[in-house]
Design a protein around this motif. Structure first.
Motif, mmCIF file in Angstrom:
data_model
loop_
_atom_site.group_PDB
_atom_site.id
_atom_site.type_symbol
_atom_site.label_atom_id
_atom_site.label_comp_id
_atom_site.label_asym_id
_atom_site.label_seq_id
_atom_site.Cartn_x
_atom_site.Cartn_y
_atom_site.Cartn_z
ATOM 1 N N ARG A 76 0.976 -1.037 0.091
ATOM 2 C CA ARG A 76 -0.008 0.170 -0.087
ATOM 3 C C ARG A 76 0.951 1.181 0.064
ATOM 4 O O ARG A 76 0.375 2.038 -0.767
ATOM 5 C CB ARG A 76 -0.996 -0.040 1.228
ATOM 6 N N ASP A 77 1.892 1.125 0.670
ATOM 7 C CA ASP A 77 2.909 2.293 0.596
ATOM 8 C C ASP A 77 3.591 2.573 -0.864
ATOM 9 O O ASP A 77 3.754 3.847 -1.175
ATOM 10 C CB ASP A 77 3.950 2.217 1.746
ATOM 11 N N LEU A 82 3.361 6.460 -5.378
ATOM 12 C CA LEU A 82 3.023 6.720 -6.874
ATOM 13 C C LEU A 82 2.181 8.066 -6.709
ATOM 14 O O LEU A 82 2.004 8.866 -7.661
ATOM 15 C CB LEU A 82 2.710 5.658 -7.621
ATOM 16 N N GLU A 83 0.967 7.740 -5.944
ATOM 17 C CA GLU A 83 -0.126 8.676 -6.025
ATOM 18 C C GLU A 83 0.444 10.059 -5.457
ATOM 19 O O GLU A 83 0.135 11.020 -5.977
ATOM 20 C CB GLU A 83 -1.062 8.406 -4.800
ATOM 21 N N TRP A 109 9.876 -7.909 -4.208
ATOM 22 C CA TRP A 109 9.391 -7.996 -5.861
ATOM 23 C C TRP A 109 7.961 -7.524 -5.776
ATOM 24 O O TRP A 109 7.528 -6.904 -6.875
ATOM 25 C CB TRP A 109 9.355 -9.683 -6.219
ATOM 26 N N LYS A 110 6.977 -7.631 -5.096
ATOM 27 C CA LYS A 110 5.556 -7.149 -4.965
ATOM 28 C C LYS A 110 5.696 -5.829 -5.083
ATOM 29 O O LYS A 110 4.834 -5.248 -5.945
ATOM 30 C CB LYS A 110 4.737 -7.634 -4.023
ATOM 31 N N LYS A 111 6.504 -5.065 -4.448
ATOM 32 C CA LYS A 111 6.453 -3.690 -4.638
ATOM 33 C C LYS A 111 7.051 -3.164 -5.889
ATOM 34 O O LYS A 111 6.502 -2.232 -6.406
ATOM 35 C CB LYS A 111 7.492 -2.918 -3.243
ATOM 36 N N ILE A 112 7.926 -3.900 -6.429
ATOM 37 C CA ILE A 112 8.773 -3.665 -7.692
ATOM 38 C C ILE A 112 7.830 -3.601 -8.583
ATOM 39 O O ILE A 112 7.522 -2.768 -9.544
ATOM 40 C CB ILE A 112 9.986 -4.358 -7.747
ATOM 41 N N GLU A 113 6.781 -4.429 -8.605
ATOM 42 C CA GLU A 113 5.827 -4.768 -9.644
ATOM 43 C C GLU A 113 4.852 -3.644 -9.564
ATOM 44 O O GLU A 113 4.129 -3.381 -10.784
ATOM 45 C CB GLU A 113 4.953 -6.223 -9.674
ATOM 46 N N ILE A 114 4.491 -3.148 -8.407
ATOM 47 C CA ILE A 114 3.690 -1.945 -8.477
ATOM 48 C C ILE A 114 4.277 -0.591 -8.873
ATOM 49 O O ILE A 114 3.696 0.078 -9.635
ATOM 50 C CB ILE A 114 3.056 -1.824 -7.118
ATOM 51 N N LEU A 115 5.511 -0.434 -8.662
ATOM 52 C CA LEU A 115 6.321 0.643 -8.761
ATOM 53 C C LEU A 115 6.505 1.109 -10.265
ATOM 54 O O LEU A 115 6.512 2.225 -10.701
ATOM 55 C CB LEU A 115 7.489 1.030 -8.069
ATOM 56 N N LYS A 122 6.087 7.476 -16.062
ATOM 57 C CA LYS A 122 6.255 9.021 -15.522
ATOM 58 C C LYS A 122 7.824 9.537 -15.993
ATOM 59 O O LYS A 122 7.738 10.720 -16.190
ATOM 60 C CB LYS A 122 6.180 9.229 -14.044
ATOM 61 N N PHE A 123 8.767 8.647 -15.904
ATOM 62 C CA PHE A 123 9.965 9.238 -16.174
ATOM 63 C C PHE A 123 10.617 8.483 -17.621
ATOM 64 O O PHE A 123 11.347 7.766 -17.576
ATOM 65 C CB PHE A 123 10.927 8.683 -15.089
#
Length: 408
Positions: A76-77, A82-83, A109-115, A122-123
């Motif tokens: 969630r963080d 990203l928000e 890895w789960k955070k990486i998949e979100i980010l 964006k970049f």
């Protein structure tokens, strides 16, 4: 540039190492504990700290001392990160590089998949990179990072891997995944070794990796620093002298230049002399004293660098209060007397800006002798003479003596 007698200009060859180029003109920012550095919203290098957790226990790891200071974060963080990012990044098009950091980043890895998908959108002009110990590779992870156009480095000390822990090269499944990663990412894949008291023969390290992967890229993260006075990170003065002498010979005979990192560093040594580069434009080695370099965790905490946690003294602000971010944890080389008089300053660039005490002394000694090898090799390339020492006072933490020696 004059020869050692000061009588005539040294003749420059057409070697690529000697190419003249534009020298940096931007003056450094002299950050100090009572003179904090600031950060700007026009971020050019973004270092995202996913968490300091790791499945290895490297004896000399600088992050190990900081694990308890890392702020826990969730998937969630990552979404909230990203928000909120538009609120503190001013120019998305100007972002040059995004780095994902652990601990071991593949644990997250789960955070990486979100980010990553959102950050890539964006970049659009940024290069993306990740450094991993390689023990958690799967084909799916490798393929996805390749699809996202990452560059990849694997931390491994070759014949000195024992100070890190288990060697994934010895596990058939893990080794097969390393082979797949190296083949998939080449030439944007490198094995990155740290030079330690256990293993600091550059040629032996390159040979070790190339026995497994002929022609592979072997990089070096530099010489080990001491962050907890761990014996595995402290060279004796005798070791340092022999190490520096051997490396300078390997640079001159070209054998160490099989490593692109060694080649680039020697090129920088030569060019700093040829171009007579002023120290007035010299930022710290890590670059984290630059206003446009930012290390941040997924909760928006801004830290000294990516290797420290946000709970405690290394939290220097929060992205929600961007204008009050203050780099007050570190000391620029210009604030250290031993750096101001150091002949290898152009190459060392002040080592770690937040170290102090005995750890700083050990790290400074190691950096001095490591960079001395490049200094000597550069002088030999330019003059054809071996430097055997310095004449005059060299003031450093443990080297306080007059050095009256000649160049031969």
């Amino acid at each position: 540039m004059l020869d050692e007698q000061g009588f005539r200009a040294v003749d420059m060859s057409d070697d690529a190492l000697l190419e003249r180029g534009a020298t940096p003109s931007r003056p450094f920012v002299a950050v100090d504990y009572d003179q904090p550095g600031r950060k700007v919203r026009e971020v050019k290098k973004l270092k995202i700290q996913l968490g300091l957790g790791c499945n290895y226990s490297c004896a000399y790891c600088l992050q190990a001392q900081q694990v308890g200071n890392a702020a826990a974060s969730s998937s969630r963080d990552a979404s909230e990160f990203l928000e909120n990012i538009d609120g503190w990044i001013a120019e998305a098009e100007g972002m040059e590089k995004v780095e994902l950091w652990g601990g071991e980043p593949l644990l997250y890895w789960k955070k990486i998949e979100i980010l990553v998908p959102a950050l890539k959108r964006k970049f659009p002009n940024a290069r993306f990179s990740i450094i991993t110990n390689g023990s958690l590779f799967t084909r799916e992870i490798i393929d996805q990072l390749k699809a996202w156009d990452f560059s990849m480095a694997m931390s491994h000390d070759g014949p000195g891997q024992g100070v890190r822990g288990d060697d994934p090269f010895e596990d058939p499944h893990k080794f097969a995944m390393i082979q797949y990663a190296q083949r998939t990412f080449h030439p944007r894949f490198s094995f990155n070794a740290v030079l330690t008291p256990r293993s600091h023969d550059v040629n032996a390290i390159i040979d070790w990796f190339r026995d497994y992967f002929p022609g592979c890229n072997v990089g070096f993260e530099g010489v080990v620093h001491s962050y907890a006075s761990d014996p595995s990170s402290i060279f004796s003065m005798e070791q340092l002298g022999a190490f520096s002498e051997a490396l300078s010979r390997q640079l001159v005979d070209g054998s160490a230049l099989r490593s692109p990192q060694m080649h680039d560093k020697l090129r920088r040594a030569v060019r700093s002399m040829v171009n007579e580069q002023s120290s007035d434009v010299l930022f710290q080695k890590c670059g984290m004293d630059m206003p446009e370099y930012l290390a941040v965790d997924l909760k928006g905490n801004v830290t000294t660098c990516q290797n420290v946690g946000a709970i405690g003294s290394h939290k220097i602000g929060h992205v929600s209060d961007f204008d009050n971010i203050a780099l007050n944890t570190s000391r620029h080389w210009s604030k250290r007397p031993e750096c101001q008089s150091c002949p290898v300053l152009q190459l060392c660039q002040g080592a770690c800006m937040y170290q102090g005490g005995d750890n700083w002394t050990h790290s400074c000694n190691a950096e001095f002798f490591y960079n001395l090898a490049f200094f000597r090799a550069a002088l030999f390339i330019l003059t054809g003479r071996w430097m055997v020492g310095f004449s005059g006072d060299i003031v450093r933490p443990t080297l306080k003596k007059d050095c009256n020696v000649e160049v031969c």
